[in-house]
Design a protein around this motif. Structure first.
Motif, PDB file in Angstrom:
ATOM      1  N   ARG A 169      70.137 -48.899 -50.156  1.00 41.29           N
ATOM      2  CA  ARG A 169      70.488 -47.544 -49.719  1.00 41.29           C
ATOM      3  C   ARG A 169      69.274 -46.939 -49.018  1.00 41.29           C
ATOM      4  O   ARG A 169      68.199 -46.816 -49.611  1.00 41.29           O
ATOM      5  CB  ARG A 169      70.902 -46.676 -50.909  1.00 41.29           C
ATOM      6  CG  ARG A 169      71.340 -45.285 -50.472  1.00 41.29           C
ATOM      7  CD  ARG A 169      72.143 -44.582 -51.533  1.00 41.29           C
ATOM      8  NE  ARG A 169      71.329 -44.094 -52.633  1.00 41.29           N
ATOM      9  CZ  ARG A 169      71.817 -43.349 -53.633  1.00 41.29           C
ATOM     10  NH1 ARG A 169      73.097 -43.061 -53.684  1.00 41.29           N
ATOM     11  NH2 ARG A 169      71.026 -42.943 -54.598  1.00 41.29           N
ATOM     12  N   ILE A 170      69.448 -46.587 -47.739  1.00 38.99           N
ATOM     13  CA  ILE A 170      68.347 -46.108 -46.904  1.00 38.99           C
ATOM     14  C   ILE A 170      68.683 -44.716 -46.378  1.00 38.99           C
ATOM     15  O   ILE A 170      69.735 -44.516 -45.771  1.00 38.99           O
ATOM     16  CB  ILE A 170      68.100 -47.068 -45.727  1.00 38.99           C
ATOM     17  CG1 ILE A 170      67.728 -48.466 -46.248  1.00 38.99           C
ATOM     18  CG2 ILE A 170      67.002 -46.532 -44.807  1.00 38.99           C
ATOM     19  CD1 ILE A 170      67.634 -49.515 -45.147  1.00 38.99           C
ATOM     20  N   SER A 171      67.794 -43.763 -46.588  1.00 41.66           N
ATOM     21  CA  SER A 171      67.999 -42.406 -46.082  1.00 41.66           C
ATOM     22  C   SER A 171      67.824 -42.376 -44.572  1.00 41.66           C
ATOM     23  O   SER A 171      66.874 -42.947 -44.036  1.00 41.66           O
ATOM     24  CB  SER A 171      67.002 -41.442 -46.736  1.00 41.66           C
ATOM     25  OG  SER A 171      67.191 -41.395 -48.132  1.00 41.66           O
ATOM     26  N   VAL A 172      68.736 -41.686 -43.880  1.00 43.04           N
ATOM     27  CA  VAL A 172      68.697 -41.567 -42.421  1.00 43.04           C
ATOM     28  C   VAL A 172      68.690 -40.090 -42.050  1.00 43.04           C
ATOM     29  O   VAL A 172      69.602 -39.341 -42.414  1.00 43.04           O
ATOM     30  CB  VAL A 172      69.906 -42.272 -41.775  1.00 43.04           C
ATOM     31  CG1 VAL A 172      69.861 -42.119 -40.258  1.00 43.04           C
ATOM     32  CG2 VAL A 172      69.943 -43.748 -42.162  1.00 43.04           C
ATOM     33  N   ASN A 173      67.658 -39.669 -41.335  1.00 41.97           N
ATOM     34  CA  ASN A 173      67.489 -38.274 -40.918  1.00 41.97           C
ATOM     35  C   ASN A 173      68.397 -37.988 -39.722  1.00 41.97           C
ATOM     36  O   ASN A 173      68.334 -38.666 -38.696  1.00 41.97           O
ATOM     37  CB  ASN A 173      66.020 -38.042 -40.547  1.00 41.97           C
ATOM     38  CG  ASN A 173      65.715 -36.587 -40.233  1.00 41.97           C
ATOM     39  OD1 ASN A 173      66.606 -35.761 -40.038  1.00 41.97           O
ATOM     40  ND2 ASN A 173      64.436 -36.263 -40.180  1.00 41.97           N
ATOM     41  N   GLY A 174      69.234 -36.955 -39.851  1.00 40.02           N
ATOM     42  CA  GLY A 174      70.195 -36.663 -38.794  1.00 40.02           C
ATOM     43  C   GLY A 174      69.701 -35.741 -37.698  1.00 40.02           C
ATOM     44  O   GLY A 174      70.424 -35.494 -36.732  1.00 40.02           O
ATOM     45  N   ARG A 175      68.479 -35.218 -37.796  1.00 46.16           N
ATOM     46  CA  ARG A 175      68.018 -34.213 -36.841  1.00 46.16           C
ATOM     47  C   ARG A 175      68.058 -34.716 -35.398  1.00 46.16           C
ATOM     48  O   ARG A 175      68.500 -34.000 -34.506  1.00 46.16           O
ATOM     49  CB  ARG A 175      66.605 -33.753 -37.221  1.00 46.16           C
ATOM     50  CG  ARG A 175      66.580 -32.848 -38.464  1.00 46.16           C
ATOM     51  CD  ARG A 175      65.179 -32.659 -39.011  1.00 46.16           C
ATOM     52  NE  ARG A 175      65.170 -31.774 -40.174  1.00 46.16           N
ATOM     53  CZ  ARG A 175      65.517 -32.152 -41.403  1.00 46.16           C
ATOM     54  NH1 ARG A 175      65.918 -33.409 -41.622  1.00 46.16           N
ATOM     55  NH2 ARG A 175      65.491 -31.301 -42.406  1.00 46.16           N
TER      56      ARG A 175
END
Length: 326
Positions: A169-175
């Protein structure tokens, strides 16, 4: 004090449990004149919290806060008509009736939080190897290459069944992924997950570039369309169908899976309360088996990385034998 993971770190920040406050701060002063700033928060994502800390330091020095945080929540308005282009039930949300019981670590000593240092030279070789079969395309990032390597090393150390499925599970920044883009000064939570997944046998038998591509492709898929599909789903389906967030599950063992939280791009070393930048910034003692944290090794910016990796003690010796093999 020790700069390695230890239960003593739990004394240096406020409690994590049974807390309603969005932010807590604890200052611990030592006789030598040094100070530890410990904080806990569930107000925003890591990008926002690092900006908050830098702004706090600016305020302490009598400076204007820059950049000024943005609180525009218009990005979370659903489209009209709404469109669910991707599957979100079972990923970010699930039915209450499907809630599972997961293994619990009863003794904090049942998990060892192991700190591993990777030099710039090692990371360069790893990145070159991971990118060696991508057909002349842009090389995979250092993050993608290192996570591919650690996923394989930890899986091998765990001695899992070859036909078991494992994911990260990898966090992905949506900015920068949303269109139009969201400014970096947006304060809140704008993170979704990527879930690269494969069979254990393929993870261990295929070369490193195969694993790096799995990670790269999964992250790439969490794009503008995915974020907007998630926003529509969250606004239109979650309450109506009584769904709950999968992220709220209190797991202490992630095996056969992993989670990686990257703090590599956060400007924590820009924090200055008036006495200069921190000597070290590190996560607290967080003994959830399989939950990794990646951080820059120091404030000097030499490109090296420290990985904080919680493992079962029986897997530690095997992991140490292979973690520096490229």
């Amino acid at each position: 004090m020790s700069f390695k993971p230890s239960t003593s770190l739990l004394n240096l920040h406020p409690s994590l449990k049974g807390v309603a406050e969005l932010l807590q701060v604890q200052l611990t002063r030592f006789n030598c004149g040094s100070m530890v700033v410990g904080f806990t928060s569930h107000a925003a994502d890591g990008h926002s919290m690092s900006n908050f800390l830098v702004a706090w330091g600016q305020a302490c020095r009598g400076l204007e806060i820059s950049p000024i945080p943005s609180h525009d929540r218009a990005i979370f308005l659903p489209r009209d008509p709404s469109s669910f282009e991707f599957e979100h039930e079972g990923v970010e949300f699930m039915s209450e009736t499907l809630r599972k019981e997961y293994p619990i670590v009863n003794d904090i000593n049942d998990v060892v939080v192991h700190k591993v240092h990777f030099t710039l030279e090692f990371l360069g070789k790893l990145k070159a190897k991971a990118s060696s079969m991508n057909g002349g395309n842009k090389p995979y990032s250092t993050f993608e290459s290192l996570v591919a390597h650690l996923w394989r090393a930890i899986t091998k150390a765990r001695s899992l069944n070859n036909f078991e499925t494992t994911h990260v599970r990898i966090s992905v920044n949506g900015r920068m992924r949303l269109n139009p883009g969201v400014p970096n000064e947006y304060f809140g939570n704008l993170v979704l997950w990527a879930f690269p997944s494969t069979k254990v046998k393929d993870l261990l038998l295929e070369p490193l570039p195969y694993v790096a591509k799995l990670i790269h492709d999964a992250i790439t898929k969490v794009n503008n369309n995915y974020f907007k599909s998630f926003i529509d789903f969250a606004n239109c389906k979650v309450e109506a169908e009584n769904l709950i967030p999968t992220a709220d599950m209190n797991k202490s063992v992630l095996c056969p899976n992993l989670e990686v939280d990257s703090w590599l791009r956060f400007p924590f070393y820009d924090l200055d309360f008036g006495g200069g930048c921190p000597y070290i910034f590190m996560p607290s003692y967080f003994p959830t088996e399989g939950m990794m944290f990646l951080l820059p090794s120091s404030f000097i910016g030499d490109g090296s990385i420290d990985a904080f990796i919680p493992l079962f003690p029986d897997n530690l010796a095997s992991f140490n034998q292979i973690c520096y093999s490229d």
